[in-house]
Design an enzyme around this catalytic site. Structure first.
Site, PDB file in Angstrom:
ATOM      1  N   HIS A  58       0.963  -1.193   0.075  1.00 32.48           N
ATOM      2  CA  HIS A  58       0.195   0.062   0.011  1.00 32.48           C
ATOM      3  C   HIS A  58       1.030   1.173  -0.004  1.00 32.48           C
ATOM      4  O   HIS A  58       1.611   1.568   0.948  1.00 32.48           O
ATOM      5  CB  HIS A  58      -0.956  -0.161   1.167  1.00 32.48           C
ATOM      6  CG  HIS A  58      -1.963   1.230   1.159  1.00 32.48           C
ATOM      7  ND1 HIS A  58      -3.215   1.242   0.293  1.00 32.48           N
ATOM      8  CD2 HIS A  58      -2.081   2.499   2.041  1.00 32.48           C
ATOM      9  CE1 HIS A  58      -3.717   2.158   0.394  1.00 32.48           C
ATOM     10  NE2 HIS A  58      -3.100   2.992   1.547  1.00 32.48           N
ATOM     11  N   HIS A  60       0.976   5.631  -1.654  1.00 32.29           N
ATOM     12  CA  HIS A  60       0.696   6.900  -2.226  1.00 32.29           C
ATOM     13  C   HIS A  60       1.945   7.569  -2.647  1.00 32.29           C
ATOM     14  O   HIS A  60       2.390   8.113  -1.696  1.00 32.29           O
ATOM     15  CB  HIS A  60      -0.518   7.648  -1.730  1.00 32.29           C
ATOM     16  CG  HIS A  60      -1.637   6.981  -1.058  1.00 32.29           C
ATOM     17  ND1 HIS A  60      -2.509   6.463  -1.871  1.00 32.29           N
ATOM     18  CD2 HIS A  60      -1.812   6.520   0.200  1.00 32.29           C
ATOM     19  CE1 HIS A  60      -3.333   5.906  -0.939  1.00 32.29           C
ATOM     20  NE2 HIS A  60      -3.157   5.815   0.232  1.00 32.29           N
ATOM     21  N   HIS A 204     -11.928   3.902  -2.610  1.00 39.94           N
ATOM     22  CA  HIS A 204     -11.122   4.890  -1.758  1.00 39.94           C
ATOM     23  C   HIS A 204     -11.439   4.555  -0.469  1.00 39.94           C
ATOM     24  O   HIS A 204     -10.625   4.093   0.408  1.00 39.94           O
ATOM     25  CB  HIS A 204     -11.281   6.233  -1.994  1.00 39.94           C
ATOM     26  CG  HIS A 204     -10.376   7.011  -1.164  1.00 39.94           C
ATOM     27  ND1 HIS A 204     -10.798   7.233  -0.046  1.00 39.94           N
ATOM     28  CD2 HIS A 204      -9.011   7.449  -1.287  1.00 39.94           C
ATOM     29  CE1 HIS A 204      -9.537   8.167   0.700  1.00 39.94           C
ATOM     30  NE2 HIS A 204      -8.723   8.008  -0.152  1.00 39.94           N
ATOM     31  N   GLU A 234     -10.057   3.700   9.065  1.00 40.13           N
ATOM     32  CA  GLU A 234      -8.821   4.168   9.474  1.00 40.13           C
ATOM     33  C   GLU A 234      -8.816   5.256  10.696  1.00 40.13           C
ATOM     34  O   GLU A 234      -8.034   5.256  11.601  1.00 40.13           O
ATOM     35  CB  GLU A 234      -8.000   4.921   8.471  1.00 40.13           C
ATOM     36  CG  GLU A 234      -6.710   5.529   8.774  1.00 40.13           C
ATOM     37  CD  GLU A 234      -5.859   6.157   7.853  1.00 40.13           C
ATOM     38  OE1 GLU A 234      -6.541   6.229   6.629  1.00 40.13           O
ATOM     39  OE2 GLU A 234      -4.591   6.690   7.950  1.00 40.13           O
ATOM     40  N   HIS A 268      -5.381  -0.774   6.649  1.00 39.91           N
ATOM     41  CA  HIS A 268      -5.551  -0.053   8.116  1.00 39.91           C
ATOM     42  C   HIS A 268      -6.224  -0.951   8.954  1.00 39.91           C
ATOM     43  O   HIS A 268      -6.123  -1.872   9.833  1.00 39.91           O
ATOM     44  CB  HIS A 268      -6.122   1.462   8.021  1.00 39.91           C
ATOM     45  CG  HIS A 268      -5.174   2.295   7.377  1.00 39.91           C
ATOM     46  ND1 HIS A 268      -4.053   2.489   7.664  1.00 39.91           N
ATOM     47  CD2 HIS A 268      -5.538   3.093   6.393  1.00 39.91           C
ATOM     48  CE1 HIS A 268      -3.501   3.274   6.654  1.00 39.91           C
ATOM     49  NE2 HIS A 268      -4.680   3.597   5.775  1.00 39.91           N
ATOM     50  N   ASP A 319       2.219   3.202   2.908  1.00 36.68           N
ATOM     51  CA  ASP A 319       0.953   4.072   2.653  1.00 36.68           C
ATOM     52  C   ASP A 319       1.685   5.519   2.383  1.00 36.68           C
ATOM     53  O   ASP A 319       1.786   5.994   1.462  1.00 36.68           O
ATOM     54  CB  ASP A 319       0.291   3.913   4.061  1.00 36.68           C
ATOM     55  CG  ASP A 319      -0.955   4.641   3.754  1.00 36.68           C
ATOM     56  OD1 ASP A 319      -1.244   5.288   2.896  1.00 36.68           O
ATOM     57  OD2 ASP A 319      -1.584   4.941   4.947  1.00 36.68           O
TER      58      ASP A 319
HETATM   59 ZN   LIG Z   1      -3.634   4.987   2.133  1.00 36.50          ZN
END
Ligand SMILES: [Zn+2]
Length: 446
Positions: A58, A60, A204, A234, A268, A319
């Site tokens: 994961h 971004h 998302h 999360e 998460h 992440d």
């Molecule tokens: Zn994320």
């Protein structure tokens, strides 16, 4: 054909094997010899411990630009999100390519051979599509190729600014008109899979995708046999919004939408009710833990042990890329559990290494990867054992020493598809990764 002689290699057992020879042809491991004859002249020697390449389940990529900057002046998850939006506003395909290439090169230096990029910055500022509606995704794919690692592009559906609220401001770049438009665009992108690229779908979160649209994305993933990822619970505020809008927790909403199952990954899964844990476990949904981000953002410590006991295979991800170190992510799963329960030893080292290798790859649609065995892709990471951090390890606790004490800086060699990407701690394709990061981060923060 090429041959590599590993001083130590982890072949999936409780302890690594000594003196293992890996034979590679066409990017695939063709033989694993645990009692080879003396190395021939053309054998590459890999001192240290060799493990299957790490899967960062994961990421971004553009969040890398926030490292350090987001620590100034305090704030909450939500003020962090405002800073993240500000960087997102400054991305275009060229800038995103440069930033992602540098970030993926940093990942390669840390032993990552495959990344799951959870991709949601799709369109131009204001939301108008680029001429190629997948220009941003294409930039990420090119970035991974040029950094020498595999990527699964997890294309995220993002339709709302909260249940029933339209997208606004920076979020306009993230959204497609509706789930059908998301599917059409993603369908086009998925046609361009390569030997280093695969595609998956993403919801998302229940904050950003209403239940009917989530069901459509889930159906797309099912029909394409593609991985499906989503952020789940999360923050407590996400649960509250979901309960207020739908009378159900996010896990319940996504379960009802058909989004759970062995092909799915809940990212998460921090704030869960006991029935949510049962729901995820019963469907064998994977859970991707991102402990360095979760602690950075003050999310909380999720019920990792309970999820694993319920039947969820675990994976790990960086992440927000607040740091890029999969050893740290993997050991934090265990160490956070120790803090939460005031008790030691919840997982064996091999369980956590499996989360960072085979399970991570499977969650990204590469079930054949993450092993050192014949037929697997020739992707691996070799950790030098001679740093002050790792020196003195007993041979019967090499795995534990690496898992609990190694850092990304201990990664010496990385091979992807049989091709060296990192040698002696140096990236072979991006000669100065630090300079590439400095340049590309400046372009989106100044
Ligand atoms: Zn994320």
């Amino acid at each position: 054909m090429s041959r590599y002689r590993c001083e130590w290699a982890w072949l999936g057992d409780d302890a690594p094997a000594a003196g293992v020879e890996l034979t590679v042809a066409d990017g695939i491991i063709t033989a694993v010899d645990t009692a080879p004859a003396g190395p021939s002249a053309d054998t590459t020697v890999l001192p240290g411990l060799t493990l299957p390449g790490l899967a960062n389940a994961h990421s971004h990529a553009f969040h890398r630009a926030l490292r350090g900057r987001s620590e100034r002046g305090g704030g909450t998850f939500w003020t962090w999100r405002d800073q993240m939006y500000a960087v997102a506003e400054r991305l275009d395909p060229d800038r995103y390519y440069e930033l992602a290439r540098a970030t993926y090169a940093e990942m390669a230096l840390a032993g990552v051979t495959c990344v799951g990029e959870f991709h949601y910055v799709h369109h131009q500022r204001g939301g108008r599509p680029y001429q190629d509606p997948n220009a941003m995704g294409a930039a990420l794919i090119a970035a991974a190729a040029d950094a020498g690692i595999r990527v699964t592009l997890l294309d995220a559906c993002y339709l709302e600014g909260g249940p029933g609220r339209p997208l606004e401001g920076p979020q306009l770049r993230f959204g497609d008109a509706d789930a059908a438009a998301w599917a059409e665009r993603t369908e086009q992108a998925a046609g361009s899979a390569t030997s280093h690229t695969r595609f998956g779908a993403a919801i998302h979160s229940v904050r950003a995708v209403p239940p009917k649209a989530a069901a459509l994305v889930a159906a797309w993933a099912q029909s394409h046999r593609a991985p499906l990822h989503f952020h789940l619970s999360e923050q407590p505020a996400e649960n509250e919004a979901s309960l207020a809008a739908y009378g159900a927790t996010p896990a319940q909403v996504l379960g009802d939408a058909g989004a759970l199952g062995p092909h799915a990954s809940a990212v998460h899964a921090t704030h869960l009710e006991p029935p949510d844990i049962e729901r995820l476990g019963a469907t064998r949904t994977r859970v991707c833990l991102c402990p360095t981000t979760e602690r950075d953002l003050g999310d909380g410590i999720g019920p990792a042990r309970a999820l694993a006991q319920a039947g969820c295979p675990l994976t790990v991800g960086t992440d927000s890329n607040a740091m890029i170190d999969l050893w740290e992510e993997a050991r934090a799963v265990e160490l956070d559990e120790r803090l939460a329960r005031r008790q030691r030893s919840h997982w064996r080292a091999t369980d956590l290494l499996t989360a960072a290798t085979a399970e991570g790859h499977a969650s990204l649609g590469w079930p054949e990867a993450g092993y050192l065995r014949p037929g697997a892709p020739a992707d691996w990471v070799t950790v030098g054992l001679d740093s002050p951090r790792l020196a003195g390890a007993d041979r019967d606790c090499l795995l534990e020493t690496v898992l609990f004490a190694a850092t990304a800086a201990d990664v010496a060699d990385v091979v992807v598809a049989g091709t060296p990407v990192v040698r002696g701690g140096q990236h072979l394709r991006v000669p100065d990764v630090a300079a590439a990061l400095t340049r590309s981060i400046a372009a989106v923060t100044r």
